[in-house]
Design a protein around this motif. Structure first.
Motif, mmCIF file in Angstrom:
data_model
loop_
_atom_site.group_PDB
_atom_site.id
_atom_site.type_symbol
_atom_site.label_atom_id
_atom_site.label_comp_id
_atom_site.label_asym_id
_atom_site.label_seq_id
_atom_site.Cartn_x
_atom_site.Cartn_y
_atom_site.Cartn_z
ATOM 1 N N LEU A 168 0.748 -1.230 0.029
ATOM 2 C CA LEU A 168 -0.130 0.014 0.009
ATOM 3 C C LEU A 168 0.904 1.137 0.062
ATOM 4 C CD1 LEU A 168 -2.810 -0.992 2.597
ATOM 5 C CD2 LEU A 168 -2.996 -0.853 -0.223
ATOM 6 N N ARG A 169 1.931 1.307 0.839
ATOM 7 C CA ARG A 169 2.963 2.355 0.619
ATOM 8 C C ARG A 169 3.382 2.529 -0.715
ATOM 9 N NH1 ARG A 169 6.759 0.420 3.493
ATOM 10 N NH2 ARG A 169 6.009 0.750 5.543
ATOM 11 N N ARG A 170 3.759 1.411 -1.359
ATOM 12 C CA ARG A 170 4.053 1.613 -2.830
ATOM 13 C C ARG A 170 3.075 2.216 -3.737
ATOM 14 N NH1 ARG A 170 3.298 -0.300 -7.511
ATOM 15 N NH2 ARG A 170 1.464 -1.666 -6.774
ATOM 16 N N ARG A 171 1.867 1.907 -3.497
ATOM 17 C CA ARG A 171 0.855 2.599 -4.340
ATOM 18 C C ARG A 171 0.707 4.129 -4.057
ATOM 19 N NH1 ARG A 171 -4.223 -1.986 -3.772
ATOM 20 N NH2 ARG A 171 -2.793 -3.881 -4.312
ATOM 21 N N ILE A 172 0.882 4.338 -3.026
ATOM 22 C CA ILE A 172 0.889 5.852 -2.406
ATOM 23 C C ILE A 172 2.019 6.644 -3.053
ATOM 24 C CG2 ILE A 172 0.747 7.568 -0.682
ATOM 25 C CD1 ILE A 172 -0.766 5.187 0.953
ATOM 26 N N GLU A 173 3.059 5.894 -2.777
ATOM 27 C CA GLU A 173 4.468 6.657 -3.456
ATOM 28 C C GLU A 173 4.593 6.692 -4.807
ATOM 29 O OE1 GLU A 173 7.180 4.430 -1.253
ATOM 30 O OE2 GLU A 173 7.225 5.687 0.324
ATOM 31 N N THR A 174 3.754 6.041 -5.584
ATOM 32 C CA THR A 174 4.188 5.953 -6.932
ATOM 33 C C THR A 174 2.898 6.866 -7.604
ATOM 34 O OG1 THR A 174 2.842 3.730 -7.301
ATOM 35 C CG2 THR A 174 5.270 3.783 -7.147
ATOM 36 N N GLY A 175 1.971 7.069 -6.842
ATOM 37 C CA GLY A 175 0.818 7.906 -7.448
ATOM 38 C C GLY A 175 -0.269 7.187 -7.856
ATOM 39 N N GLU A 176 -0.071 5.665 -7.517
ATOM 40 C CA GLU A 176 -1.394 4.999 -7.836
ATOM 41 C C GLU A 176 -2.558 5.338 -6.998
ATOM 42 O OE1 GLU A 176 -2.542 0.018 -7.868
ATOM 43 O OE2 GLU A 176 -0.364 0.661 -8.022
ATOM 44 N N LEU A 177 -2.364 5.423 -5.622
ATOM 45 C CA LEU A 177 -3.385 6.231 -4.874
ATOM 46 C C LEU A 177 -2.949 7.424 -4.718
ATOM 47 C CD1 LEU A 177 -3.653 2.993 -2.334
ATOM 48 C CD2 LEU A 177 -5.594 3.959 -3.944
ATOM 49 N N THR A 178 -3.736 8.623 -4.619
ATOM 50 C CA THR A 178 -3.332 9.936 -4.706
ATOM 51 C C THR A 178 -3.771 10.563 -3.526
ATOM 52 O OG1 THR A 178 -5.128 10.576 -6.072
ATOM 53 C CG2 THR A 178 -2.937 10.317 -7.175
ATOM 54 N N PRO A 179 -3.452 11.754 -2.906
ATOM 55 C CA PRO A 179 -4.092 12.344 -1.828
ATOM 56 C C PRO A 179 -5.517 12.300 -1.822
ATOM 57 C CG PRO A 179 -2.240 13.409 -2.258
ATOM 58 C CD PRO A 179 -2.489 12.370 -3.279
ATOM 59 N N GLY A 180 -6.249 11.828 -0.717
ATOM 60 C CA GLY A 180 -7.809 11.859 -0.836
ATOM 61 C C GLY A 180 -8.607 10.649 -1.229
ATOM 62 N N ASP A 181 -7.621 9.761 -2.016
ATOM 63 C CA ASP A 181 -8.303 8.531 -2.460
ATOM 64 C C ASP A 181 -8.412 7.573 -1.242
ATOM 65 O OD1 ASP A 181 -8.045 9.393 -5.135
ATOM 66 O OD2 ASP A 181 -6.285 8.079 -5.477
ATOM 67 N N ARG A 182 -9.409 6.867 -1.315
ATOM 68 C CA ARG A 182 -9.972 5.822 -0.351
ATOM 69 C C ARG A 182 -8.755 4.763 -0.446
ATOM 70 N NH1 ARG A 182 -15.594 3.837 2.017
ATOM 71 N NH2 ARG A 182 -14.511 2.325 3.833
ATOM 72 N N VAL A 183 -8.124 4.352 0.721
ATOM 73 C CA VAL A 183 -7.379 3.077 0.597
ATOM 74 C C VAL A 183 -8.389 1.999 1.076
ATOM 75 C CG1 VAL A 183 -5.401 4.516 1.451
ATOM 76 C CG2 VAL A 183 -6.864 3.498 3.392
ATOM 77 N N PRO A 184 -7.824 0.492 0.890
ATOM 78 C CA PRO A 184 -8.629 -0.582 1.127
ATOM 79 C C PRO A 184 -8.998 -0.467 2.666
ATOM 80 C CG PRO A 184 -6.950 -1.196 -0.284
ATOM 81 C CD PRO A 184 -6.457 0.257 -0.007
ATOM 82 N N SER A 185 -10.140 -0.676 2.891
ATOM 83 C CA SER A 185 -10.712 -0.752 4.347
ATOM 84 C C SER A 185 -10.240 -2.149 4.971
ATOM 85 C CB SER A 185 -12.098 -0.780 4.436
ATOM 86 O OG SER A 185 -12.721 -1.882 3.684
ATOM 87 N N THR A 186 -10.504 -2.327 6.176
ATOM 88 C CA THR A 186 -10.076 -3.549 6.860
ATOM 89 C C THR A 186 -10.572 -4.755 6.183
ATOM 90 O OG1 THR A 186 -11.523 -2.924 8.564
ATOM 91 C CG2 THR A 186 -9.175 -2.641 8.912
ATOM 92 N N ARG A 187 -12.026 -4.633 5.963
ATOM 93 C CA ARG A 187 -12.731 -5.668 5.457
ATOM 94 C C ARG A 187 -12.133 -5.869 3.964
ATOM 95 N NH1 ARG A 187 -19.025 -4.823 5.305
ATOM 96 N NH2 ARG A 187 -18.307 -2.985 4.290
ATOM 97 N N GLU A 188 -11.750 -4.930 3.073
ATOM 98 C CA GLU A 188 -11.287 -5.293 1.851
ATOM 99 C C GLU A 188 -9.744 -5.988 2.129
ATOM 100 O OE1 GLU A 188 -11.633 -1.242 0.609
ATOM 101 O OE2 GLU A 188 -13.659 -1.348 -0.355
ATOM 102 N N ILE A 189 -9.019 -5.522 3.053
ATOM 103 C CA ILE A 189 -7.764 -6.099 3.070
ATOM 104 C C ILE A 189 -7.822 -7.427 3.631
ATOM 105 C CG2 ILE A 189 -5.798 -6.086 4.729
ATOM 106 C CD1 ILE A 189 -6.083 -3.070 4.787
#
Length: 320
Positions: free
Chosen positions: A16-37
């Motif tokens: 998940l850190r990789r997705r954030i740092e590469t811009g796959e997930l951008t500020p304001g995007d919802r990250v997977p919830s505990t249930r989704e994880i």
């Protein structure tokens, strides 16, 4: 000796850190919830919760009431306290130190940022000083104590949303406008509602125009000043009463790692077991149909009922 296996939660955090740092997930995007994880990586709830907790600790994500856990803005990372004399990035070599350039405005902005990002409980003189890179005692040259700081924080954020210079002609539109503007303030600053006191009101100068607006509007349409002010407090506390859930939900999510929907899922088996007794047929029908709690919709529903009640009161006053 062989290499030690990387804990499963650390692997997920790294991904998940990789997705954030590469811009796959951008500020304001919802990250997977505990249930989704749990579903995506096949792990237990405890592991999924640990993932979200670690990302929050690193400042990569933050909880947003009513939305869930989202990617945090790079401009608001969780930082370790800097030495008081350390220069800020980009500061010219001959610029004054953090303490020498400290102003009341900077202190308030830093405190509001902490409250908006991490909640009211995170605001302390030491925490704000760390944000500014100054010694804690230096803040006391500008504010008396934490209560003084909190009052100034409220004064500042309320002043950012002034009421229109020319109010609507109708009382209904005027009261509705002020109520919605208050709700929007509470929405943008979840800490504001629990910080405001109705029984021991703080001297928040920027809030007085709201009181004057409500009082003058209702008095001009027939209510005596006592009844008009009571009506004003009723509307204010109604909006505030719903809004306190924003901050409490944020705190609960931060502690549990579960958003409100996920938490309700954990309670569903116990609720269904109780409803199976047949003692609560109406609740059973509602549970089968499902109910989505939306605080914005709840506020609007109640506001219209309050306005209906005020209309009846104003009619009675006119008739009297």
């Amino acid at each position: 000796m062989g290499e030690q296996a990387v804990p499963r939660y650390s692997q997920i955090v790294a991904e998940l850190r990789r997705r954030i740092e590469t811009g796959e997930l951008t500020p304001g995007d919802r990250v997977p919830s505990t249930r989704e994880i749990m579903k995506q990586w096949g792990v237990a709830m405890a592991t999924a919760t640990k993932v979200i907790t670690e990302l929050r600790r690193e400042g990569m994500v933050r909880a947003v009431p009513g939305v869930g856990t989202v990617v945090a803005s790079p401009s608001r990372p969780v930082r370790a306290p800097r030495p008081a004399a350390a220069a800020r990035p980009g500061t010219p070599p001959d610029a004054p130190s953090g303490q020498m350039s400290l102003t009341l405005g900077r202190i308030i902005v830093a405190a509001v940022t902490v409250a908006d990002t991490e909640g009211l409980a995170a605001v302390s003189m030491r925490r704000v000083a760390a944000e500014l890179g100054v010694a804690t005692m230096s803040l006391y040259r500008h504010v008396a104590d934490k209560e003084d700081l909190l009052t100034r924080m409220m004064d500042t954020v309320i002043a950012e949303s002034p009421l229109p210079t020319d109010p609507p002609e109708g009382w209904h539109e005027a009261i509705e406008l002020a109520a919605r503007q208050l709700w929007d303030l509470f929405r943008r600053h979840p800490w504001l509602a629990p910080a405001l006191s109705v029984t021991r009101p703080q001297m928040v100068t920027s809030a007085l125009p709201y009181s004057e607006w409500m009082l003058a509007t209702l008095h001009a349409h027939g209510l005596d000043l006592q009844s008009a002010f009571t009506a004003h407090l009723m509307v204010l506390n109604y909006a505030r009463g719903i809004a306190v859930n924003l901050e409490s939900e944020r705190e609960a999510e931060a502690h549990s790692g579960l958003d409100s929907e996920e938490w309700m899922d954990t309670q569903e088996p116990a609720l269904l077991a109780i409803l199976a007794s047949g003692r609560f047929p109406a609740l059973s029908r509602l549970a089968r149909a499902g109910y989505d709690l939306d605080l914005d919709a709840l506020f609007e529903f109640g506001l219209q009922r309050l306005l209906d009640g005020l209309a009846s009161l104003l009619e009675e006053s006119s008739a009297g």
